[in-house]
Design a protein around this motif. Sequence first.
Motif, PDB file in Angstrom:
ATOM      1  N   LYS A  38       4.950   6.126   9.129  1.00  0.00           N
ATOM      2  CA  LYS A  38       4.575   6.091   7.714  1.00  0.00           C
ATOM      3  C   LYS A  38       4.625   7.476   7.062  1.00  0.00           C
ATOM      4  O   LYS A  38       4.939   7.590   5.876  1.00  0.00           O
ATOM      5  CB  LYS A  38       3.189   5.462   7.560  1.00  0.00           C
ATOM      6  CG  LYS A  38       3.152   4.000   8.021  1.00  0.00           C
ATOM      7  CD  LYS A  38       4.223   3.169   7.316  1.00  0.00           C
ATOM      8  CE  LYS A  38       4.302   1.751   7.825  1.00  0.00           C
ATOM      9  NZ  LYS A  38       4.975   1.616   9.130  1.00  0.00           N
ATOM     10  N   ILE A  72       6.857   8.358   3.795  1.00  0.00           N
ATOM     11  CA  ILE A  72       6.302   9.015   2.611  1.00  0.00           C
ATOM     12  C   ILE A  72       7.158  10.206   2.206  1.00  0.00           C
ATOM     13  O   ILE A  72       7.475  10.394   1.024  1.00  0.00           O
ATOM     14  CB  ILE A  72       4.841   9.434   2.869  1.00  0.00           C
ATOM     15  CG1 ILE A  72       3.937   8.194   2.887  1.00  0.00           C
ATOM     16  CG2 ILE A  72       4.355  10.439   1.820  1.00  0.00           C
ATOM     17  CD1 ILE A  72       2.538   8.444   3.423  1.00  0.00           C
ATOM     18  N   ALA A 107       0.891   4.055  -3.006  1.00  0.00           N
ATOM     19  CA  ALA A 107       0.494   5.427  -2.696  1.00  0.00           C
ATOM     20  C   ALA A 107       1.550   6.426  -3.161  1.00  0.00           C
ATOM     21  O   ALA A 107       1.225   7.460  -3.747  1.00  0.00           O
ATOM     22  CB  ALA A 107       0.234   5.578  -1.197  1.00  0.00           C
ATOM     23  N   ARG A 136      -5.792   2.451   0.854  1.00  0.00           N
ATOM     24  CA  ARG A 136      -5.310   1.252   0.166  1.00  0.00           C
ATOM     25  C   ARG A 136      -5.095   0.105   1.156  1.00  0.00           C
ATOM     26  O   ARG A 136      -5.413  -1.058   0.863  1.00  0.00           O
ATOM     27  CB  ARG A 136      -4.009   1.560  -0.577  1.00  0.00           C
ATOM     28  CG  ARG A 136      -4.178   2.497  -1.777  1.00  0.00           C
ATOM     29  CD  ARG A 136      -2.823   2.885  -2.360  1.00  0.00           C
ATOM     30  NE  ARG A 136      -2.933   3.921  -3.375  1.00  0.00           N
ATOM     31  CZ  ARG A 136      -3.113   3.683  -4.683  1.00  0.00           C
ATOM     32  NH1 ARG A 136      -3.203   2.431  -5.113  1.00  0.00           N
ATOM     33  NH2 ARG A 136      -3.200   4.684  -5.540  1.00  0.00           N
ATOM     34  N   ALA A 192       0.829  -1.210   0.000  1.00  0.00           N
ATOM     35  CA  ALA A 192       0.000   0.000   0.000  1.00  0.00           C
ATOM     36  C   ALA A 192       0.858   1.253   0.000  1.00  0.00           C
ATOM     37  O   ALA A 192       0.552   2.239  -0.687  1.00  0.00           O
ATOM     38  CB  ALA A 192      -0.930  -0.012   1.214  1.00  0.00           C
ATOM     39  N   LEU A 193       1.962   1.226   0.765  1.00  0.00           N
ATOM     40  CA  LEU A 193       2.857   2.377   0.813  1.00  0.00           C
ATOM     41  C   LEU A 193       3.484   2.621  -0.553  1.00  0.00           C
ATOM     42  O   LEU A 193       3.521   3.761  -1.044  1.00  0.00           O
ATOM     43  CB  LEU A 193       3.945   2.137   1.860  1.00  0.00           C
ATOM     44  CG  LEU A 193       4.973   3.243   2.037  1.00  0.00           C
ATOM     45  CD1 LEU A 193       4.323   4.527   2.530  1.00  0.00           C
ATOM     46  CD2 LEU A 193       6.076   2.789   3.009  1.00  0.00           C
ATOM     47  N   ASP A 210      -4.264   8.339   1.250  1.00  0.00           N
ATOM     48  CA  ASP A 210      -4.362   7.373   0.155  1.00  0.00           C
ATOM     49  C   ASP A 210      -3.779   6.032   0.595  1.00  0.00           C
ATOM     50  O   ASP A 210      -4.369   4.960   0.342  1.00  0.00           O
ATOM     51  CB  ASP A 210      -3.631   7.909  -1.067  1.00  0.00           C
ATOM     52  CG  ASP A 210      -3.711   6.972  -2.260  1.00  0.00           C
ATOM     53  OD1 ASP A 210      -4.755   6.308  -2.426  1.00  0.00           O
ATOM     54  OD2 ASP A 210      -2.736   6.908  -3.040  1.00  0.00           O
ATOM     55  N   PHE A 211      -2.628   6.069   1.252  1.00  0.00           N
ATOM     56  CA  PHE A 211      -2.022   4.848   1.795  1.00  0.00           C
ATOM     57  C   PHE A 211      -2.982   4.139   2.733  1.00  0.00           C
ATOM     58  O   PHE A 211      -3.178   2.922   2.647  1.00  0.00           O
ATOM     59  CB  PHE A 211      -0.725   5.196   2.530  1.00  0.00           C
ATOM     60  CG  PHE A 211      -0.340   4.219   3.604  1.00  0.00           C
ATOM     61  CD1 PHE A 211       0.176   2.970   3.283  1.00  0.00           C
ATOM     62  CD2 PHE A 211      -0.500   4.553   4.941  1.00  0.00           C
ATOM     63  CE1 PHE A 211       0.517   2.061   4.284  1.00  0.00           C
ATOM     64  CE2 PHE A 211      -0.165   3.659   5.937  1.00  0.00           C
ATOM     65  CZ  PHE A 211       0.351   2.411   5.616  1.00  0.00           C
ATOM     66  N   ARG A 212      -3.598   4.890   3.632  1.00  0.00           N
ATOM     67  CA  ARG A 212      -4.508   4.284   4.615  1.00  0.00           C
ATOM     68  C   ARG A 212      -5.710   3.647   3.936  1.00  0.00           C
ATOM     69  O   ARG A 212      -6.147   2.553   4.314  1.00  0.00           O
ATOM     70  CB  ARG A 212      -4.965   5.348   5.621  1.00  0.00           C
ATOM     71  CG  ARG A 212      -5.669   4.762   6.836  1.00  0.00           C
ATOM     72  CD  ARG A 212      -5.991   5.834   7.845  1.00  0.00           C
ATOM     73  NE  ARG A 212      -6.969   6.779   7.318  1.00  0.00           N
ATOM     74  CZ  ARG A 212      -7.348   7.885   7.943  1.00  0.00           C
ATOM     75  NH1 ARG A 212      -6.800   8.205   9.109  1.00  0.00           N
ATOM     76  NH2 ARG A 212      -8.244   8.692   7.434  1.00  0.00           N
TER      77      ARG A 212
END
Length: 229
Positions: free
Chosen positions: A45, A49, A24, A82, A20-21, A78-80
């Motif tokens: 996180k 990023i 994103a 995903r 996911a990271l 967005d990461f969260r």
Amino acid sequence: MAVFDIAGTTVEEHGAVYQALRRAVEAAGATPGDDDIERWMGADKRAAIRALLASAPARAGEDPAGIDAAEVEQIFLDFRDRLEAAYQARPPMPIPGVVEAFGTLRARGIRIALTTGFDRSVVGPLLASLGWDGGLLDAVVCADDVPAGRPAPYMIFRAMELTGATAVARVLVAGDTVRDLRAGTNAGAGIVVGVLTGQVGASVLGAVRHTHLLASVADIPALVTGPTC
């Protein structure tokens, strides 16, 4: 006291957090390689990023600290999203033997704390889905609870505050990433354990200062015979 990481250490989430990271930051224009992602495993996180964004070709030479906080937050959200979708599609599960290990340690008077590079908005639902929010744990410390995440030792120190532990030399720290081990060493923990249930291999973890390298958290009760703190 025993302090454990979450993803890859006590919880099997199939590498979803780093997938996911990666996706994103790729959506934001970065092109991280596997080494870039591995370097930030276990980190806060938002800090990850920032660093991964600064590695984008279009931002060559840009200071990560100068990246706009609103941009970082947008990518974090967005990461969260995903990660939440990934967890819904394939729910995280306790790594085999972890819950039993927690029970054995607590029966010996050892307090159990979790620390994580996630923030509270991710950790709360995750622990609830596992049924770990009802007394199994003595403390949970998230990246947004302290001034800096791993490899800084602050999450470990905060866990000590929350549990009343006072002797860091009698604290055990376990994790599946280089940053987990460095945080334990930086804190002065008496036992620093690398576990091989995550995405980082034995050759990489073994090159970082540690006291033990084990297959799983399930093997940790054999290391201790009484309260660590």
